[in-house]
Scaffold this motif. Structure first.
Motif, PDB file in Angstrom:
ATOM      1  N   THR A   1       0.776  -0.849  -0.102  1.00 57.35           N
ATOM      2  CA  THR A   1       0.101  -0.118   0.306  1.00 57.35           C
ATOM      3  C   THR A   1       0.890   1.079   0.272  1.00 57.35           C
ATOM      4  O   THR A   1       1.806   1.689   0.924  1.00 57.35           O
ATOM      5  CB  THR A   1      -1.119  -0.223   1.252  1.00 57.35           C
ATOM      6  OG1 THR A   1      -1.574  -1.047   1.419  1.00 57.35           O
ATOM      7  CG2 THR A   1      -1.990   1.577   1.270  1.00 57.35           C
TER       8      THR A   1
ATOM      9  N   GLU B   1      -4.033   4.985  11.028  1.00 60.56           N
ATOM     10  CA  GLU B   1      -5.415   4.589  10.851  1.00 60.56           C
ATOM     11  C   GLU B   1      -5.274   3.190   9.748  1.00 60.56           C
ATOM     12  O   GLU B   1      -5.459   2.500  10.338  1.00 60.56           O
ATOM     13  CB  GLU B   1      -6.533   5.593   9.605  1.00 60.56           C
ATOM     14  CG  GLU B   1      -7.004   6.489  10.687  1.00 60.56           C
ATOM     15  CD  GLU B   1      -7.276   7.460  10.309  1.00 60.56           C
ATOM     16  OE1 GLU B   1      -8.152   6.754   8.820  1.00 60.56           O
ATOM     17  OE2 GLU B   1      -8.617   8.376  10.384  1.00 60.56           O
ATOM     18  N   LYS B   2      -3.617   3.345   8.899  1.00 60.02           N
ATOM     19  CA  LYS B   2      -4.090   2.418   7.240  1.00 60.02           C
ATOM     20  C   LYS B   2      -2.170   2.055   8.124  1.00 60.02           C
ATOM     21  O   LYS B   2      -0.570   2.499   7.982  1.00 60.02           O
ATOM     22  CB  LYS B   2      -4.472   2.996   6.974  1.00 60.02           C
ATOM     23  CG  LYS B   2      -5.909   2.676   6.753  1.00 60.02           C
ATOM     24  CD  LYS B   2      -6.093   3.462   5.398  1.00 60.02           C
ATOM     25  CE  LYS B   2      -8.007   3.756   5.145  1.00 60.02           C
ATOM     26  NZ  LYS B   2      -8.503   5.356   4.711  1.00 60.02           N
TER      27      LYS B   2
ATOM     28  N   GLU C   1      -3.999   8.825   8.065  1.00 56.69           N
ATOM     29  CA  GLU C   1      -4.134   7.266   7.559  1.00 56.69           C
ATOM     30  C   GLU C   1      -2.615   7.158   8.389  1.00 56.69           C
ATOM     31  O   GLU C   1      -3.302   5.866   8.366  1.00 56.69           O
ATOM     32  CB  GLU C   1      -3.783   8.377   5.985  1.00 56.69           C
ATOM     33  CG  GLU C   1      -5.221   8.775   5.303  1.00 56.69           C
ATOM     34  CD  GLU C   1      -6.529   7.952   4.987  1.00 56.69           C
ATOM     35  OE1 GLU C   1      -6.241   7.259   5.588  1.00 56.69           O
ATOM     36  OE2 GLU C   1      -7.055   8.573   4.954  1.00 56.69           O
TER      37      GLU C   1
END
Length: 127
Positions: free
Chosen positions: A7, A47-48, A44
């Motif tokens: 990612t 969170e990820k 982000e």
């Protein structure tokens, strides 16, 4: 590992460039998180799970150099590629300031043909 295992968080406040990143990198198979501000980068990352950050240095809410100390403190192993129109900066500047996870610095405009091999190198993508 292959591209779909990674990612990439892309931070760019130019919407046209953000669309170029989206089209080009999603075609390679990467999962993408696209944001327009340093504040969203930090949110982000909290969170990820993220494999790589590609970021501009100057965005509307803060400059990248303001964000880097937070990245170093909260995400010390996250590799970073800087793509910026900020002239005068170079890799040595980042390392002198302690931002050792900056793996590459590119001046805008940048061809995706230059960026893609560097991403594969940084992430150790198998061909």
């Amino acid at each position: 590992m292959k591209q779909s295992d990674f990612t990439i968080l892309v931070a760019e406040d130019d919407l046209g460039l953000l669309k170029v990143y989206e089209k080009s990198l999603s075609a390679e198979g990467y999962r993408l998180i696209l944001v327009k501000s340093c504040e969203r980068v930090l949110a982000e990352l909290y969170e990820k799970e993220t494999s790589l950050l590609i970021t501009d240095l100057k965005m509307a809410d803060m400059e990248g150099f303001e964000m880097f100390p937070l990245l170093v403190r909260n995400h010390p192993k996250l590799p970073v590629i800087v793509v910026s129109g900020t002239y005068g900066e170079k890799m040595e500047d980042f390392h002198q300031k302690g931002f050792v996870n900056v793996k590459a610095f590119f001046q805008k405009p940048l061809s995706m043909d230059v960026l893609k091999p560097k991403i594969r190198e940084v992430l150790k993508v198998e061909d």
